[in-house]
Enzyme design. Structure first.
Site: not given
Ligand code: NAD
Ligand code: MG
Length: 323
Positions: A63, A128
């Site tokens: 992110y 992820h």
């Protein structure tokens, strides 16, 4: 509006013994992925969230190219709260440079994340977006590497995340029972797409805790609409715009209706909402308190569901394998 003594509901996370607030703080916006956020705003949003009972914070090295972890870490430190009072999850295997689920990379990755977060351990480390990796590598190499990190105390629990729901059953059917503690699904438990529901009995049978992210469908179910990069079809985007306008016309905010919908299923331990301002934290906590005390707006929800019916459960491709 929610006040400082609000008690947000807490729910068991699978068999971990951890209790998560029913709303979790999604920190991807702190990596500026939905527009720029100052550190001051980030700190205030995290502080208010914690004071209103949100104890779960989710980030990833991906992110904002590690920015989200750094900003969240500083904001958590500034709380001055005892470490056991908040639950932090970060991820491994996905980076702005690309995907790498090798044992070597994920083992190094946790040290980098801990450094950025300023923590000695994270509560949950999740692989992820595994649909972009080789699922057999996740089973045979990545999860075993994470089990070693658990042994040395750098992480408490192990998770996997992804969009296509088939990746969860693929992995959970192949790993030793108890090695994967949680799954994080996103965009599959909101008004426009509730396909995660069918998987919940299976996940329960495996003793796996369920985190559901993106109740606002990554911005589709908000008045401002989704960011430029949103992968939904033009048809789905347009139906959500109509639904949002319909709510506005009735003096309601679609984000509230959408969040309340996601919160009502108690098999989901925590609903992760991306938040980047004090105002969003206030609105979302107030929505959660309202739905547990007053209940949901059945009539408006039915109207929104009717508008979204033609695009119901429409998703988008993600990853390198079929879902
Ligand atoms: P979301 O559906 O939570 O939507 C976030 C967007 O809605 C942001 O633009 C946010 O500013 C806005 N918003 C929040 N509250 C609002 C309100 N009350 N009114 C109007 N707008 C509001 O999507 P998300 O942020 O992608 O998902 C939540 C979190 O879940 C992420 O931050 C991340 O932590 C996690 N997540 C993980 C994965 C994964 O692991 N693969 C995928 C998606 C999300
Ligand atoms: Mg993500």
């Amino acid at each position: 509006m929610a006040s400082a003594n609000t008690k947000l509901e807490r729910r068991d996370l699978g068999l971990t013994g951890v209790k998560l607030s029913c709303i979790g703080f999604g920190a991807s916006p702190l990596g500026n992925v939905f527009g720029a956020v100052t550190e001051e705003e980030a700190n205030s949003a995290v502080r208010l969230a914690f004071s209103l009972g949100i104890n779960f914070f989710d980030t990833s090295p991906y992110y904002g190219g590690t920015l989200s972890e750094k900003v969240l870490g500083k904001a958590l430190l500034a709380l001055g709260a005892p470490r056991e009072e908040f639950v932090v999850s970060t991820k491994c295997g996905r980076y702005v440079e690309g995907f790498d689920f090798s044992a070597e990379r994920v083992t190094k990755s946790i040290d980098e994340s801990l450094e950025r977060l300023g923590l000695d351990y994270v509560d949950i480390l999740q692989c992820h977006d595994i649909e972009f990796g080789d699922l057999d590598q996740i089973v045979n190499e990545t999860i075993p590497a994470l089990l070693k990190l658990k042994e040395v105390g750098k992480i408490r629990f192990i998770g996997i995340t992804g969009l296509p729901l088939g990746v969860f059953t693929y992995v959970l059917d192949r790993v030793p029972p108890g090695s994967v503690d949680v799954i994080l699904s996103y965009c599959h438990y909101s008004i426009n797409d509730s396909t995660l529901e069918d998987l919940l009995p299976y996940l329960k049978s495996k003793g796996v805790g369920v985190i559901s992210a993106s109740p606002l469908a990554m911005g589709l179910l908000t008045e401002n609409g989704p960011p430029e990069w949103h992968p939904a079809s033009p048809e789905l985007k347009s139906a959500c715009r109509v639904a949002s306008a319909h709510c506005k016309g009735k003096g309601e905010n679609i984000a509230k209706i959408a969040l309340q919908y996601s919160l009502l299923n108690k098999e989901i331990s925590s609903v992760l909402v991306g938040m980047n301002s004090v105002r969003q934290v206030q609105e979302n906590v107030a929505a959660a308190v309202e739905v547990t005390t007053v209940g949901k707006d059945e009539e408006l929800l039915k109207e929104v569901e009717a508008i979204l019916e033609p695009v119901k459960n429409q998703t988008w491709p993600s990853g390198i394998q079929k879902s």
